[in-house]
Design a protein around this motif. Structure first.
Motif, PDB file in Angstrom:
ATOM      1  N   ARG A   1     -63.855 112.015 150.970  1.00 18.40           N
ATOM      2  CA  ARG A   1     -63.667 110.804 151.767  1.00 18.40           C
ATOM      3  C   ARG A   1     -63.245 111.218 153.173  1.00 18.40           C
ATOM      4  O   ARG A   1     -62.768 112.339 153.399  1.00 18.40           O
ATOM      5  CB  ARG A   1     -62.631 109.872 151.145  1.00 18.40           C
ATOM      6  CG  ARG A   1     -61.192 110.358 151.196  1.00 18.40           C
ATOM      7  CD  ARG A   1     -60.241 109.318 150.600  1.00 18.40           C
ATOM      8  NE  ARG A   1     -58.854 109.773 150.606  1.00 18.40           N
ATOM      9  CZ  ARG A   1     -58.009 109.594 151.608  1.00 18.40           C
ATOM     10  NH1 ARG A   1     -58.421 108.988 152.718  1.00 18.40           N
ATOM     11  NH2 ARG A   1     -56.762 110.030 151.526  1.00 18.40           N
ATOM     12  N   ILE A   2     -63.413 110.320 154.121  1.00 19.61           N
ATOM     13  CA  ILE A   2     -63.028 110.561 155.519  1.00 19.61           C
ATOM     14  C   ILE A   2     -62.153 109.394 155.963  1.00 19.61           C
ATOM     15  O   ILE A   2     -62.493 108.228 155.732  1.00 19.61           O
ATOM     16  CB  ILE A   2     -64.263 110.675 156.427  1.00 19.61           C
ATOM     17  CG1 ILE A   2     -65.177 111.815 155.952  1.00 19.61           C
ATOM     18  CG2 ILE A   2     -63.849 110.918 157.878  1.00 19.61           C
ATOM     19  CD1 ILE A   2     -66.475 111.933 156.742  1.00 19.61           C
ATOM     20  N   ASP A   3     -61.006 109.697 156.593  1.00 23.83           N
ATOM     21  CA  ASP A   3     -60.126 108.616 157.040  1.00 23.83           C
ATOM     22  C   ASP A   3     -60.485 108.185 158.462  1.00 23.83           C
ATOM     23  O   ASP A   3     -61.422 108.707 159.081  1.00 23.83           O
ATOM     24  CB  ASP A   3     -58.655 109.007 156.908  1.00 23.83           C
ATOM     25  CG  ASP A   3     -58.230 110.109 157.885  1.00 23.83           C
ATOM     26  OD1 ASP A   3     -59.025 110.458 158.781  1.00 23.83           O
ATOM     27  OD2 ASP A   3     -57.093 110.606 157.745  1.00 23.83           O
ATOM     28  N   SER A   4     -59.716 107.253 158.987  1.00 24.12           N
ATOM     29  CA  SER A   4     -60.030 106.668 160.294  1.00 24.12           C
ATOM     30  C   SER A   4     -59.842 107.652 161.447  1.00 24.12           C
ATOM     31  O   SER A   4     -60.339 107.425 162.555  1.00 24.12           O
ATOM     32  CB  SER A   4     -59.161 105.424 160.534  1.00 24.12           C
ATOM     33  OG  SER A   4     -57.784 105.760 160.464  1.00 24.12           O
ATOM     34  N   PHE A   5     -59.108 108.753 161.208  1.00 24.89           N
ATOM     35  CA  PHE A   5     -58.914 109.758 162.247  1.00 24.89           C
ATOM     36  C   PHE A   5     -60.018 110.818 162.221  1.00 24.89           C
ATOM     37  O   PHE A   5     -60.059 111.696 163.071  1.00 24.89           O
ATOM     38  CB  PHE A   5     -57.558 110.446 162.074  1.00 24.89           C
ATOM     39  CG  PHE A   5     -56.382 109.566 162.380  1.00 24.89           C
ATOM     40  CD1 PHE A   5     -55.939 109.396 163.682  1.00 24.89           C
ATOM     41  CD2 PHE A   5     -55.727 108.890 161.361  1.00 24.89           C
ATOM     42  CE1 PHE A   5     -54.850 108.576 163.969  1.00 24.89           C
ATOM     43  CE2 PHE A   5     -54.638 108.078 161.634  1.00 24.89           C
ATOM     44  CZ  PHE A   5     -54.208 107.911 162.938  1.00 24.89           C
ATOM     45  N   GLY A   6     -60.866 110.761 161.212  1.00 28.85           N
ATOM     46  CA  GLY A   6     -61.917 111.746 161.070  1.00 28.85           C
ATOM     47  C   GLY A   6     -61.529 112.952 160.239  1.00 28.85           C
ATOM     48  O   GLY A   6     -62.241 113.961 160.212  1.00 28.85           O
ATOM     49  N   ASN A   7     -60.381 112.870 159.531  1.00 28.06           N
ATOM     50  CA  ASN A   7     -59.981 113.937 158.615  1.00 28.06           C
ATOM     51  C   ASN A   7     -60.797 113.853 157.334  1.00 28.06           C
ATOM     52  O   ASN A   7     -61.035 112.760 156.800  1.00 28.06           O
ATOM     53  CB  ASN A   7     -58.498 113.811 158.269  1.00 28.06           C
ATOM     54  CG  ASN A   7     -57.600 113.908 159.480  1.00 28.06           C
ATOM     55  OD1 ASN A   7     -57.604 114.904 160.186  1.00 28.06           O
ATOM     56  ND2 ASN A   7     -56.833 112.861 159.726  1.00 28.06           N
ATOM     57  N   ASN A   8     -61.203 114.997 156.823  1.00 29.88           N
ATOM     58  CA  ASN A   8     -61.944 115.065 155.568  1.00 29.88           C
ATOM     59  C   ASN A   8     -61.000 115.397 154.412  1.00 29.88           C
ATOM     60  O   ASN A   8     -60.143 116.276 154.535  1.00 29.88           O
ATOM     61  CB  ASN A   8     -63.024 116.155 155.642  1.00 29.88           C
ATOM     62  CG  ASN A   8     -64.190 115.731 156.507  1.00 29.88           C
ATOM     63  OD1 ASN A   8     -65.131 115.100 156.043  1.00 29.88           O
ATOM     64  ND2 ASN A   8     -64.133 116.085 157.783  1.00 29.88           N
ATOM     65  N   PHE A   9     -61.179 114.696 153.307  1.00 34.91           N
ATOM     66  CA  PHE A   9     -60.386 114.937 152.102  1.00 34.91           C
ATOM     67  C   PHE A   9     -61.343 115.362 150.996  1.00 34.91           C
ATOM     68  O   PHE A   9     -62.241 114.599 150.612  1.00 34.91           O
ATOM     69  CB  PHE A   9     -59.623 113.674 151.704  1.00 34.91           C
ATOM     70  CG  PHE A   9     -58.607 113.243 152.734  1.00 34.91           C
ATOM     71  CD1 PHE A   9     -57.263 113.542 152.571  1.00 34.91           C
ATOM     72  CD2 PHE A   9     -59.002 112.548 153.866  1.00 34.91           C
ATOM     73  CE1 PHE A   9     -56.327 113.155 153.511  1.00 34.91           C
ATOM     74  CE2 PHE A   9     -58.073 112.153 154.816  1.00 34.91           C
ATOM     75  CZ  PHE A   9     -56.731 112.456 154.637  1.00 34.91           C
ATOM     76  N   LEU A  10     -61.165 116.603 150.493  1.00 34.83           N
ATOM     77  CA  LEU A  10     -62.144 117.184 149.587  1.00 34.83           C
ATOM     78  C   LEU A  10     -61.483 117.797 148.356  1.00 34.83           C
ATOM     79  O   LEU A  10     -60.336 118.249 148.414  1.00 34.83           O
ATOM     80  CB  LEU A  10     -62.918 118.296 150.307  1.00 34.83           C
ATOM     81  CG  LEU A  10     -63.749 117.921 151.537  1.00 34.83           C
ATOM     82  CD1 LEU A  10     -64.244 119.184 152.209  1.00 34.83           C
ATOM     83  CD2 LEU A  10     -64.903 117.039 151.129  1.00 34.83           C
ATOM     84  N   PRO A  11     -62.209 117.843 147.246  1.00 35.59           N
ATOM     85  CA  PRO A  11     -61.737 118.645 146.104  1.00 35.59           C
ATOM     86  C   PRO A  11     -61.642 120.112 146.523  1.00 35.59           C
ATOM     87  O   PRO A  11     -62.304 120.536 147.476  1.00 35.59           O
ATOM     88  CB  PRO A  11     -62.828 118.428 145.044  1.00 35.59           C
ATOM     89  CG  PRO A  11     -63.555 117.203 145.463  1.00 35.59           C
ATOM     90  CD  PRO A  11     -63.485 117.161 146.962  1.00 35.59           C
ATOM     91  N   PRO A  12     -60.827 120.915 145.824  1.00 36.38           N
ATOM     92  CA  PRO A  12     -60.676 122.323 146.196  1.00 36.38           C
ATOM     93  C   PRO A  12     -61.984 123.103 146.151  1.00 36.38           C
ATOM     94  O   PRO A  12     -62.938 122.726 145.471  1.00 36.38           O
ATOM     95  CB  PRO A  12     -59.699 122.859 145.141  1.00 36.38           C
ATOM     96  CG  PRO A  12     -58.987 121.658 144.631  1.00 36.38           C
ATOM     97  CD  PRO A  12     -59.966 120.529 144.698  1.00 36.38           C
ATOM     98  N   LEU A  13     -61.984 124.191 146.920  1.00 34.33           N
ATOM     99  CA  LEU A  13     -63.037 125.215 146.897  1.00 34.33           C
ATOM    100  C   LEU A  13     -64.362 124.767 147.509  1.00 34.33           C
ATOM    101  O   LEU A  13     -65.388 125.416 147.314  1.00 34.33           O
ATOM    102  CB  LEU A  13     -63.260 125.732 145.466  1.00 34.33           C
ATOM    103  CG  LEU A  13     -61.999 126.226 144.733  1.00 34.33           C
ATOM    104  CD1 LEU A  13     -62.361 126.755 143.359  1.00 34.33           C
ATOM    105  CD2 LEU A  13     -61.284 127.294 145.551  1.00 34.33           C
ATOM    106  N   GLN A  14     -64.345 123.650 148.244  1.00 29.14           N
ATOM    107  CA  GLN A  14     -65.528 123.291 149.026  1.00 29.14           C
ATOM    108  C   GLN A  14     -65.599 124.204 150.254  1.00 29.14           C
ATOM    109  O   GLN A  14     -64.574 124.542 150.853  1.00 29.14           O
ATOM    110  CB  GLN A  14     -65.447 121.838 149.470  1.00 29.14           C
ATOM    111  CG  GLN A  14     -65.243 120.840 148.322  1.00 29.14           C
ATOM    112  CD  GLN A  14     -66.433 120.807 147.398  1.00 29.14           C
ATOM    113  OE1 GLN A  14     -67.563 120.638 147.845  1.00 29.14           O
ATOM    114  NE2 GLN A  14     -66.185 120.965 146.111  1.00 29.14           N
ATOM    115  N   LYS A  15     -66.767 124.615 150.644  1.00 27.74           N
ATOM    116  CA  LYS A  15     -66.903 125.539 151.758  1.00 27.74           C
ATOM    117  C   LYS A  15     -66.943 124.782 153.082  1.00 27.74           C
ATOM    118  O   LYS A  15     -67.889 124.053 153.369  1.00 27.74           O
ATOM    119  CB  LYS A  15     -68.166 126.384 151.581  1.00 27.74           C
ATOM    120  CG  LYS A  15     -68.063 127.380 150.427  1.00 27.74           C
ATOM    121  CD  LYS A  15     -69.273 128.304 150.373  1.00 27.74           C
ATOM    122  CE  LYS A  15     -69.115 129.332 149.251  1.00 27.74           C
ATOM    123  NZ  LYS A  15     -70.267 130.262 149.179  1.00 27.74           N
TER     124      LYS A  15
END
Length: 407
Positions: A36-50
């Motif tokens: 998911r991506i928040d309103s600031f443009g930060n990405n939230f990902l499960p571990p070990l994504q490249k």
């Protein structure tokens, strides 16, 4: 872009700080199932994504054997990231008494602009927005393990006993983490440490002024404190001596009078009574063997009904059972290590009841507890196998015990 490994309280505050300074982050956490991506443009990902990032900052509690840590290429701690230009820092570490010493030091230095944070209270990144005149930081072995460059002006090290062995891998690694900042400290710094560590490499290589102690009396003698003017007994007396020592190093003054109005916090050898006047002791903060041994010593000579158990983090429990042989004690086991406690109780011939849950332990104690005995929760273990925190464990213990009425 910066990668934050884990999204607990520490990194939540750090994300806000980084965003405020105009940079975006990618946040990895085991709890995340999809991107998911928040309103600031930060990405939230499960571990070990490249994802290509310039730095990776771990939440302190993530162990070094976690795949996210092993995969990191440019790992720095939040201390390294935030504290490079800060001069007036006091770090407090050790096994037991860190929180009390930190709180006492803030109490003493609040008129001088001292604010505490780090492992307790205000997250480090939030503290960075307050810009205190004196940074008073309770510093965990987890944070110290990951910190490679920064160091405090004053380092107060309480005694080190077995704890967090499963996280660090060994007691030696735990000790080395606690000693690590001393090696980096320069000639303008002061480290106050237990005498047993004075010949360790980290200490011998340090340019800092080293003050060693074995007892509270040693610190009182070295810094010129009058123990009769300090109201605390052990183990809190040592906490007070270290806090006063840190304050004197920074200010040059004996500020003992500042502690006269200080009260030790909740869940630390905290006595209360039930409806018929029996004494119960909430020492839920006693999360390791040494803390529980100190709590027991306050009640030597009494009949003690002791609630033990939880996540013992792989620590050696034998010293506790050796200590218990000197008491008229009965153990009521709760939590994930009940079987281990039972085996040790059988080996050392100490009466033991496998209760598994706090409520059951209190019910069984209620049937035996008298006005002459002591009922104590001092688990020698973390609470996280059954509770949100030691605070929740202690609050539930008090709530249930206060309602007890012997049948």
């Amino acid at each position: 872009m910066i990668a934050l490994l884990g999204y607990g309280k520490t990194n939540q505050a750090l994300l806000e700080f980084i965003n405020h300074n105009g940079e975006k982050c990618v946040v990895f956490d085991d709890a995340f199932i999809e991107k998911r991506i928040d309103s600031f443009g930060n990405n939230f990902l499960p571990p070990l994504q490249k994802v290509q990032t310039r730095l990776q900052i771990p939440s302190p509690g993530i162990p070094p054997f976690h795949p996210m840590i092993k995969q990191a290429q440019s790992l720095v701690s939040e201390y390294d990231f935030l504290l490079g230009d800060i001069k007036r820092q006091i770090w407090i570490s050790g096994t037991n008494g860190k929180t009390t010493t930190t709180e006492m030091l803030e109490w003493i230095l609040k008129d001088c602009g001292g604010i505490s944070g780090g492992n307790i209270g205000v997250p480090l990144a939030s503290l960075a927005t307050l810009l205190p005149k004196i940074w008073i930081l309770e510093t965990s072995s987890f944070s110290l393990h990951y910190t490679q460059s920064v160091f405090p002006q004053v380092y107060l090290l309480l005694p080190i006993r077995e704890d967090h062995i499963s996280w660090h891998g060994s007691f030696d690694a735990y000790v080395r983490a606690k000693l690590s900042p001393i090696e980096r400290m320069n000639h303008e710094c002061v480290a106050v440490i237990p005498k047993e560590f004075e010949m360790f490499d980290e200490v011998l290589k340090s340019s800092a002024h080293i003050v060693t102690y074995g007892t509270s009396e040693d610190l009182a003698d070295y810094f010129g404190f009058d123990l009769s003017q300090v109201k605390f007994q052990e183990p809190f007396l040592l906490d007070a001596m270290l806090a006063l020592s840190g304050a004197k190093i920074l200010t040059g003054k004996d500020l003992s009078k500042k502690l006269l109005d200080y009260k030790v916090g909740a869940h630390k050898v905290e006595e209360f009574q039930d409806e018929i006047g029996r004494v119960w002791v909430d020492d839920s903060k006693g999360t390791n063997v040494d803390a529980t041994i100190w709590a027991l010593r306050s009640y030597r000579g009494k009949k003690i009904y002791l609630i033990l158990g939880g996540d013992d983090k792989g620590a050696d429990l034998v010293p506790l059972f050796q200590e218990l042989q000197e008491y008229d004690a009965e153990i009521f086991g709760i939590g994930s290590n009940v079987e281990r406690l039972g085996d040790l109780a059988q080996k050392f011939k100490i009466r033991f009841s496998a209760c598994y849950f706090l409520e059951q332990a209190i019910k069984e104690i209620d049937l035996k507890h008298s006005l002459e005995s002591i009922a104590m929760l001092s688990p020698a273990a973390s609470s996280l196998d059954q509770f949100v925190s030691y605070k929740q464990r202690g609050e539930l213990f008090q709530e249930m015990a206060k309602k007890c009425r012997k049948a």
